[in-house]
Design an enzyme around this catalytic site. Sequence first.
Site, PDB file in Angstrom:
ATOM      1  N   CYS A  29     -26.681  -1.960 -26.961  1.00 57.45           N
ATOM      2  CA  CYS A  29     -26.689  -2.815 -26.339  1.00 57.45           C
ATOM      3  C   CYS A  29     -26.822  -2.178 -24.352  1.00 57.45           C
ATOM      4  CB  CYS A  29     -25.149  -3.342 -26.565  1.00 57.45           C
ATOM      5  SG  CYS A  29     -25.487  -4.647 -27.443  1.00 57.45           S
ATOM      6  N   GLU A  51     -20.538  -4.236 -32.600  1.00 58.82           N
ATOM      7  CA  GLU A  51     -20.779  -3.437 -33.926  1.00 58.82           C
ATOM      8  C   GLU A  51     -19.673  -2.705 -34.140  1.00 58.82           C
ATOM      9  OE1 GLU A  51     -24.834  -1.809 -34.695  1.00 58.82           O
ATOM     10  OE2 GLU A  51     -25.050  -3.232 -33.356  1.00 58.82           O
TER      11      GLU A  51
HETATM   12  N1  LIG Z   1     -25.849  -5.893 -32.039  1.00 60.34           N
HETATM   13  C1  LIG Z   1     -24.829  -6.196 -30.983  1.00 60.34           C
HETATM   14  O1  LIG Z   1     -23.757  -5.236 -31.174  1.00 60.34           O
HETATM   15  C2  LIG Z   1     -25.302  -7.389 -30.053  1.00 60.34           C
HETATM   16  C3  LIG Z   1     -23.986  -7.655 -29.405  1.00 60.34           C
HETATM   17  C4  LIG Z   1     -23.885  -8.932 -28.871  1.00 60.34           C
HETATM   18  C5  LIG Z   1     -25.253  -8.952 -28.284  1.00 60.34           C
HETATM   19  N2  LIG Z   1     -26.726  -8.107 -28.574  1.00 60.34           N
HETATM   20  C6  LIG Z   1     -27.784  -8.915 -28.921  1.00 60.34           C
HETATM   21  O2  LIG Z   1     -27.822 -10.189 -29.466  1.00 60.34           O
HETATM   22  C7  LIG Z   1     -30.100  -9.893 -29.699  1.00 60.34           C
HETATM   23  C8  LIG Z   1     -30.112  -9.111 -31.404  1.00 60.34           C
HETATM   24  O3  LIG Z   1     -29.166  -7.929 -31.567  1.00 60.34           O
HETATM   25  P1  LIG Z   1     -29.765  -7.492 -32.863  1.00 60.34           P
HETATM   26  O4  LIG Z   1     -28.713  -6.054 -32.510  1.00 60.34           O
HETATM   27  O5  LIG Z   1     -28.605  -8.914 -34.090  1.00 60.34           O
HETATM   28  O6  LIG Z   1     -30.849  -7.115 -33.088  1.00 60.34           O
HETATM   29  P2  LIG Z   1     -31.695  -7.183 -34.602  1.00 60.34           P
HETATM   30  O7  LIG Z   1     -32.649  -6.384 -34.494  1.00 60.34           O
HETATM   31  O8  LIG Z   1     -30.603  -6.581 -35.297  1.00 60.34           O
HETATM   32  O9  LIG Z   1     -31.800  -7.890 -35.210  1.00 60.34           O
HETATM   33  C9  LIG Z   1     -32.807  -8.488 -34.828  1.00 60.34           C
HETATM   34  C10 LIG Z   1     -32.748  -9.606 -36.132  1.00 60.34           C
HETATM   35  O10 LIG Z   1     -34.503 -11.064 -35.700  1.00 60.34           O
HETATM   36  C11 LIG Z   1     -35.613 -10.782 -36.462  1.00 60.34           C
HETATM   37  N3  LIG Z   1     -37.055 -11.114 -35.646  1.00 60.34           N
HETATM   38  C12 LIG Z   1     -37.641 -10.693 -35.253  1.00 60.34           C
HETATM   39  N4  LIG Z   1     -38.484 -11.788 -34.490  1.00 60.34           N
HETATM   40  C13 LIG Z   1     -38.421 -12.699 -35.181  1.00 60.34           C
HETATM   41  C14 LIG Z   1     -38.942 -14.157 -35.307  1.00 60.34           C
HETATM   42  N5  LIG Z   1     -39.998 -14.484 -34.405  1.00 60.34           N
HETATM   43  N6  LIG Z   1     -38.756 -14.780 -36.261  1.00 60.34           N
HETATM   44  C15 LIG Z   1     -36.860 -14.257 -37.041  1.00 60.34           C
HETATM   45  N7  LIG Z   1     -36.813 -13.461 -37.074  1.00 60.34           N
HETATM   46  C16 LIG Z   1     -37.089 -12.745 -35.843  1.00 60.34           C
HETATM   47  C17 LIG Z   1     -35.698  -8.550 -36.561  1.00 60.34           C
HETATM   48  O11 LIG Z   1     -36.891  -8.855 -37.689  1.00 60.34           O
HETATM   49  C18 LIG Z   1     -34.389  -8.888 -37.059  1.00 60.34           C
HETATM   50  O12 LIG Z   1     -34.353  -8.711 -38.165  1.00 60.34           O
HETATM   51  C19 LIG Z   1     -30.530  -9.080 -28.871  1.00 60.34           C
HETATM   52  O13 LIG Z   1     -30.755  -9.926 -27.896  1.00 60.34           O
HETATM   53  C20 LIG Z   1     -28.895  -8.237 -28.660  1.00 60.34           C
HETATM   54  O14 LIG Z   1     -28.837  -7.654 -27.409  1.00 60.34           O
HETATM   55  C21 LIG Z   1     -26.482  -7.486 -29.792  1.00 60.34           C
END
Ligand SMILES: NC(=O)c1ccc[n+]([C@@H]2O[C@H](COP(=O)([O-])OP(=O)(O)OC[C@H]3O[C@@H](n4cnc5c(N)ncnc54)[C@H](O)[C@@H]3O)[C@@H](O)[C@H]2O)c1
Length: 485
Positions: free
Chosen positions: A272, A164
């Site tokens: 994370c 991020e």
């Molecule tokens: N944020 C980071 O920096 C980062 C980096 C690498 C990996 N990740 C991984 O990526 C994944 C997502 O992280 P994020 O930070 O984007 O999460 P986030 O919480 O910002 O976003 C997840 C989104 O998914 C949506 N969602 C949940 N269930 C759903 C469904 N059934 N149908 C449709 N939408 C649905 C939620 O409403 C939310 O908007 C996680 O596993 C995280 O560990 C995150």
Amino acid sequence: LGKNGFMKIGIIGAGYVGLVTAACLAEFGFQVTCCDKQQARIDMLNQGKSPIFEPGLELLLNKHADKNLFFTSDIQKLIQHNDVLFIAVGTPSDPDTGAADLSAVFHVAAQISDHLNQDKVVVTKSTVPVGTTRRLKQHFTDALQGKNSPHNIHVVSNPEFLREGSAIEDFMRPDRVIIGTDSDYSKSIMDMIYRPLYLYETPIVWTDFESAELTKYASNAFLATKVAFINEIANLCEKTNGTIDDVAKGLGLDKRIGHKFLHPSPGYGGSCFPKDTLAIAHLATEKNAPLTIVDSVITSNDNRKKNLITRIQGFLGKTPYFDHSATALHGKKAALLGLSFKPNTDDMRESPALYVVPDLLAAGCIVSAFDPEAHETAQQVIEDHPKLSFENSITDCLKDADFLVILTEWNQFRALDLGEIKTMMNNPVICDYRNIFAPNMAKQHGFCMDYVGKPALFSTETAHIEMINKKNIDNGAKPVSAVDG
Ligand SMILES: NC(=O)c1ccc[n+]([C@@H]2O[C@H](COP(=O)([O-])OP(=O)(O)OC[C@H]3O[C@@H](n4cnc5c(N)ncnc54)[C@H](O)[C@@H]3O)[C@@H](O)[C@H]2O)c1
């Protein structure tokens, strides 16, 4: 594949990873649709606004919106109208066990098998524990057999490494891409998706599901270890008159170590490191291959955030402006600059501020906080309190403050003038837990300053020294001289 050989990509989850993936794949030239279960998110996106703060994201979303990038809350349509589906939903920690909560991932998987109308490639972008992609494959096999479906689902593990704050750049110019596949077909599709990166000779590691999943967790666990390590070395510097900046520089120049992730801090946070270290440690224990190093990292970082209040109280008590009593902070105004877990994001997950704000309030402080982007997200996760205010400007935050705590190193804080700050505050006292103010400037302006991993500074102003000495003598400690400042 697809209609007329034109690949259409659906992204499920419009959070940090989903939106960045959607915007960047649209930039690569694909037709992309992104969906989220939160209607409010989709409404904002359809009005050209990003629901999260990520530099450059809104621009990129608007560049492609309604051309080759679309947003919907209709997951059925998204599943049926796209060839490749990326799952980018959250995988938070189970509050009891620390294991990754995969309910959102498997909920999406059930929706995919329910609405399947043609062959698909399903890619897990979410961070999922080893074995999940294989479980997904089994889920799809069972579901499709149960329905006598003629269609096929190819699963792929493609963990995301973006950070991020620099997510667009990280996605467009990654150090590497990790792809776990088990069929030539899915491999050829993923190859096509990432072809634009060939231009930059980005290494692509083709592997099996398990190794891809494990690479993601191992990377985050290693980086978290580096952060916790330098933080403990910073503690040691404080006890031995070392200077962490020099130690970190000396360490980082060794190519085997590298200079990144060697910045001392109030502790790592974010969406994370905390949850991924917990999840890999949980899995390792379950598999009887304990990761004792990662266990220690988790404890070290948790303690660091929990102990911030003790540190602040201890430092304030050494300045001429506060005493050592249990009520020393009662009614004092604490200014807090920075709430997000790091700069350039509005993400509050596991931020040190989540510990410091309630602890300062519990100590009787009036807390006035400012963050350039995280006010809204902070207000969602920090409980309302009559003595807590989120200010709209740095000036309002600092006005008549008895002390200042810096938790996030936003650039605009670095640019602040200590002379100006002094005129706004009641006392020249700063807990600079991101080491943003140079000691010589702090000295020049007569500040008492607590740093991470290097000696704290106490004002050299004569009146202050006299007060420190009076207190030190009362406490039986040795007096300080202006040289100590
Ligand atoms: N944020 C980071 O920096 C980062 C980096 C690498 C990996 N990740 C991984 O990526 C994944 C997502 O992280 P994020 O930070 O984007 O999460 P986030 O919480 O910002 O976003 C997840 C989104 O998914 C949506 N969602 C949940 N269930 C759903 C469904 N059934 N149908 C449709 N939408 C649905 C939620 O409403 C939310 O908007 C996680 O596993 C995280 O560990 C995150």
